[in-house]
Write a protein that holds these residues in place. Structure first.
Motif, PDB file in Angstrom:
ATOM      1  N   LEU A  61       0.832  -1.206   0.000  1.00  5.96           N
ATOM      2  CA  LEU A  61       0.000   0.000   0.000  1.00  5.96           C
ATOM      3  C   LEU A  61       0.866   1.255   0.000  1.00  5.96           C
ATOM      4  O   LEU A  61       0.682   2.153  -0.822  1.00  5.96           O
ATOM      5  CB  LEU A  61      -0.935   0.002   1.213  1.00  5.96           C
ATOM      6  N   VAL A  62       1.827   1.291   0.902  1.00  6.75           N
ATOM      7  CA  VAL A  62       2.692   2.472   1.018  1.00  6.75           C
ATOM      8  C   VAL A  62       3.549   2.632  -0.233  1.00  6.75           C
ATOM      9  O   VAL A  62       3.679   3.737  -0.774  1.00  6.75           O
ATOM     10  CB  VAL A  62       3.551   2.384   2.297  1.00  6.75           C
ATOM     11  N   ALA A  63       4.114   1.531  -0.721  1.00 14.87           N
ATOM     12  CA  ALA A  63       4.968   1.614  -1.911  1.00 14.87           C
ATOM     13  C   ALA A  63       4.174   2.048  -3.141  1.00 14.87           C
ATOM     14  O   ALA A  63       4.644   2.869  -3.929  1.00 14.87           O
ATOM     15  CB  ALA A  63       5.645   0.267  -2.155  1.00 14.87           C
ATOM     16  N   CYS A  64       2.971   1.508  -3.299  1.00 11.46           N
ATOM     17  CA  CYS A  64       2.139   1.891  -4.444  1.00 11.46           C
ATOM     18  C   CYS A  64       1.723   3.349  -4.337  1.00 11.46           C
ATOM     19  O   CYS A  64       1.771   4.087  -5.320  1.00 11.46           O
ATOM     20  CB  CYS A  64       0.918   0.987  -4.528  1.00 11.46           C
ATOM     21  N   ALA A  65       1.327   3.766  -3.145  1.00 11.66           N
ATOM     22  CA  ALA A  65       0.924   5.154  -2.944  1.00 11.66           C
ATOM     23  C   ALA A  65       2.066   6.102  -3.288  1.00 11.66           C
ATOM     24  O   ALA A  65       1.847   7.136  -3.934  1.00 11.66           O
ATOM     25  CB  ALA A  65       0.458   5.363  -1.507  1.00 11.66           C
ATOM     26  N   GLU A  66       3.274   5.749  -2.880  1.00 14.94           N
ATOM     27  CA  GLU A  66       4.434   6.579  -3.214  1.00 14.94           C
ATOM     28  C   GLU A  66       4.642   6.614  -4.725  1.00 14.94           C
ATOM     29  O   GLU A  66       4.874   7.678  -5.302  1.00 14.94           O
ATOM     30  CB  GLU A  66       5.687   6.055  -2.515  1.00 14.94           C
ATOM     31  N   ALA A  67       4.544   5.461  -5.373  1.00  7.29           N
ATOM     32  CA  ALA A  67       4.757   5.398  -6.818  1.00  7.29           C
ATOM     33  C   ALA A  67       3.707   6.207  -7.578  1.00  7.29           C
ATOM     34  O   ALA A  67       4.020   6.841  -8.582  1.00  7.29           O
ATOM     35  CB  ALA A  67       4.744   3.944  -7.289  1.00  7.29           C
ATOM     36  N   LEU A  68       2.467   6.177  -7.080  1.00  4.36           N
ATOM     37  CA  LEU A  68       1.379   6.892  -7.755  1.00  4.36           C
ATOM     38  C   LEU A  68       1.214   8.316  -7.245  1.00  4.36           C
ATOM     39  O   LEU A  68       0.362   9.061  -7.743  1.00  4.36           O
ATOM     40  CB  LEU A  68       0.062   6.131  -7.590  1.00  4.36           C
ATOM     41  N   GLN A  69       2.003   8.668  -6.237  1.00  6.88           N
ATOM     42  CA  GLN A  69       1.984  10.005  -5.640  1.00  6.88           C
ATOM     43  C   GLN A  69       0.600  10.371  -5.108  1.00  6.88           C
ATOM     44  O   GLN A  69       0.049  11.443  -5.413  1.00  6.88           O
ATOM     45  CB  GLN A  69       2.506  11.056  -6.626  1.00  6.88           C
ATOM     46  N   VAL A  70       0.034   9.438  -4.339  1.00  2.00           N
ATOM     47  CA  VAL A  70      -1.245   9.665  -3.661  1.00  2.00           C
ATOM     48  C   VAL A  70      -1.095   9.229  -2.207  1.00  2.00           C
ATOM     49  O   VAL A  70      -0.247   8.387  -1.897  1.00  2.00           O
ATOM     50  CB  VAL A  70      -2.410   8.885  -4.323  1.00  2.00           C
ATOM     51  N   PRO A  71      -1.907   9.761  -1.307  1.00  5.26           N
ATOM     52  CA  PRO A  71      -1.849   9.292   0.072  1.00  5.26           C
ATOM     53  C   PRO A  71      -2.361   7.844   0.169  1.00  5.26           C
ATOM     54  O   PRO A  71      -3.327   7.492  -0.520  1.00  5.26           O
ATOM     55  CB  PRO A  71      -2.796  10.238   0.828  1.00  5.26           C
ATOM     56  N   PRO A  72      -1.732   7.018   0.999  1.00  2.00           N
ATOM     57  CA  PRO A  72      -2.209   5.632   1.150  1.00  2.00           C
ATOM     58  C   PRO A  72      -3.696   5.560   1.515  1.00  2.00           C
ATOM     59  O   PRO A  72      -4.412   4.687   1.024  1.00  2.00           O
ATOM     60  CB  PRO A  72      -1.331   5.066   2.268  1.00  2.00           C
ATOM     61  N   ALA A  73      -4.150   6.494   2.333  1.00  2.00           N
ATOM     62  CA  ALA A  73      -5.558   6.472   2.744  1.00  2.00           C
ATOM     63  C   ALA A  73      -6.498   6.648   1.554  1.00  2.00           C
ATOM     64  O   ALA A  73      -7.631   6.146   1.574  1.00  2.00           O
ATOM     65  CB  ALA A  73      -5.816   7.546   3.785  1.00  2.00           C
ATOM     66  N   SER A  74      -6.043   7.320   0.510  1.00  3.17           N
ATOM     67  CA  SER A  74      -6.923   7.523  -0.651  1.00  3.17           C
ATOM     68  C   SER A  74      -7.150   6.215  -1.397  1.00  3.17           C
ATOM     69  O   SER A  74      -8.215   6.012  -1.982  1.00  3.17           O
ATOM     70  CB  SER A  74      -6.365   8.601  -1.580  1.00  3.17           C
ATOM     71  N   ILE A  75      -6.172   5.318  -1.354  1.00  2.52           N
ATOM     72  CA  ILE A  75      -6.332   4.011  -1.994  1.00  2.52           C
ATOM     73  C   ILE A  75      -7.385   3.197  -1.234  1.00  2.52           C
ATOM     74  O   ILE A  75      -8.288   2.613  -1.829  1.00  2.52           O
ATOM     75  CB  ILE A  75      -4.988   3.267  -2.083  1.00  2.52           C
ATOM     76  N   ALA A  76      -7.266   3.185   0.080  1.00  2.00           N
ATOM     77  CA  ALA A  76      -8.229   2.441   0.897  1.00  2.00           C
ATOM     78  C   ALA A  76      -9.631   3.026   0.765  1.00  2.00           C
ATOM     79  O   ALA A  76     -10.619   2.289   0.657  1.00  2.00           O
ATOM     80  CB  ALA A  76      -7.780   2.439   2.354  1.00  2.00           C
TER      81      ALA A  76
END
Length: 87
Positions: A61-76
């Motif tokens: 989650l954290v690695a993907c969020a960093e790669a996509l430049q979005v906050p991890p909470a936005s993915i969830a």
């Protein structure tokens, strides 16, 4: 908002598929075959499953969020919106 969530899920899928062990884990945990995944990419349950896969694996989650430049909470949050209200 759901269009943005769907786009986020597709970008996340691209990130997931960039690593073969991670991609295999996605397929194993969702129960989807590669063909089923391709065929259902436009469906909210599949998009939700992609984001939920990340939301349940903090390191990814954290690695993907960093790669996509979005906050991890936005993915969830996007996963929850795509899943819809509880039945």
């Amino acid at each position: 908002m759901l269009e943005d969530d769907a786009a986020l899920a597709l970008h996340a899928l691209g990130w997931i598929l960039s690593d073969e062990p991670r991609a295999e884990r996605l397929l194993a945990l969702t129960g989807l075959s590669p063909d089923e995944l391709r065929a259902s990419l436009g469906e909210p349950p599949t998009l939700a499953a992609i984001l939920s896969f990340l939301a349940h694996h903090e390191n990814d989650l954290v690695a993907c969020a960093e790669a996509l430049q979005v906050p991890p909470a936005s993915i969830a949050a996007a996963a929850q919106r795509l899943e819809g209200p509880p039945a």
